[in-house]
Design an enzyme around this catalytic site. Sequence first.
Site: not given
Lengths: 326, 327
Positions: A29, A60, A82, A85, A129
């Site tokens: 992404e 994902e 990205q 997590d 995150h």
Amino acid sequence: MRELTYLEAVREAMSQEMRQNEDVFILGEDIGVYGGAFGVTRNMIEEFGPERIRNTPISEAAISGTAVGAALTGMRPILELQFSDFITIAMDNMVNQAAKIRYMYGGKGKVPMVLRTPAGSGTGAAAQHSQSLEAWMTHVPGLKVVQPSTAYDAKGLLKAAMDDDNPVIFYEHKLCYKTSSEVPEELYSIPLGKADIKREGKDVTIVATAIMVHKSLEAAEALEKEGISAEVIDPRTLVPLDTDTIIQSVKKTSRLVVVHEAVKRGGFGGEIASTIAESEAFDYLDAPIKRLGGKAVPIPYNPELEKSAIPSVNEIVAAVKETLNR
Amino acid sequence: MTQVKNLPPNVKETDLTNLLKQMWQIRFFEEKVDEFFAKGMIHGTTHLAVGQEASAVGAIAVLEDRDKITSTHRGHGHCIAKGAEVNRMMAELFGRTTGYCKGKGGSMHIADVDKGNLGANGIVGGGFAIATGAALTSKMKNEGFVVLCFFGDGASNEGSFHEAINLASIWKLPVVFICENNQYGMSGPVKEMMNVEDVAKRAEAYGIPGAVVDGNNIFDVMNGVGQAVDRARNGEGPSIVEAKTYRWKGHSKSDAKKYRTREEEQEWRAKDPIRHLRDVMIAEGLLTEEAADEIKAAAKKEIEDSVEFSKASPMPTIDDLMEDIYA
């Protein structure tokens, strides 16, 4: 020798590999013009174009499965997630598909893919995150798990991961991205399953991963001022794990402290401690093995709380002293 | 017979004979597996596709050898239609080393990667993205092959359906998603699990064609899938083809089928896809009654032989346990 940051080392490894192997491409992404969430793929689209620096929708589950399908049919995809997590959303494809295919097909087919992803806390991005979930992936036979701590290691280990015919999870710690070290210009490989002794010592062995390698080295320097000599070992890859280097070190120092950022409960530190407990090094131990890991708490937003959720340099120093005073 | 006018022009008489034989192979394979499960001679679980033979055979019939498929947990038929040896399939269910997966995969994981069967899948919806990825390889390497992704009506409610088809459509990948709508996701009737009647209608959301075909009429399946495959091969991107069909057996061996009626089952049994192909071929003068019986007998014998082959094949040893985890 010139120095590169960890982030630049990852980018250089991919660029050099893509120049010499047309089957390698990256998908993920915002990796195109945007350059990736952390800038790892910045400017790569200019050299390699949108076919090979392949921007994906926010999907994902699909992009991880697409990487599996592409790898199974002859490509060598690098998947950038990205934040680590988000591996929860890619979990089916990594755990049930990528990891299993070769075995359940009776040794036919292979899935040569690398899933690269930034992990860890320290950026104030809070609970969704900031996690360190590497222990999950080490639990699954069929996957390999890499956790480099330095720019030099990152480049060499990524080359090895890209050459590997198996699915490899490559964890990049966000706080490591800006650290730098000497990195050769040419592409080189560091074999998966070879630990690195980051600092030699004789009184205690500290096994640390990712950002905790840096904290442990800092702790070792502080300890040295007090006359304590700590050996710091970075396994670099959790699967395969270089147990020999750790066992030999513990036989030499007779003491072991394991440090990782991931939650201590169920963390990989337990695996390392058990490995020593089951090995001939057990008889050499002069103190119980000490594990330091993250507290069993979602990573909080507040900077002071965030810091206190994971091991600090002071805590590593204290843990070492505790084992020495037994 | 009106159906024959829909016959794709490239299908020859000999091809049809082979397709009829494949359908019988699937039928007998499944019946034999059912029997052995009942007797406790095969362990684990299995999902039979008796009654769905036309969608597997018809869809794969329009492919070229180089094309690839991904299959489902109900995948024996796809496997046979893609050219698998029934000996090695049966041996896999018996857990023998001569099986396709050396006895390590079982019913839900039979694959033949070299021949373009990228594998059955124990995860509902697990094949969508893998098919998309294989189609990406075809496009990036300019290899020209098309990927056929089999899935069921139940799988179309998985998130992977949306993500993978969206991705395939924006990248115009050469993949055809073929839904075998057998009316039930395990015990869940389609009408209770989704708010549209046709899975194919969902294609609209991705800006791609969606077609419904009679899944018990092999010509209709060949026609619908054939058009979608042509489109994929011409670089025009993916499609969804939905074959309406029915599984005669339960979901798996433990299914008492309480969720449906005997009348409904009888209604669908009357639409036997094998009977349909046979009758059309005889009516069109492509096949005699005798020849039809011979094809059936030959298929039956192959399955019987596969049982003997399997029983005579060696079991894996403990030394095999840790092999093939990593390449």
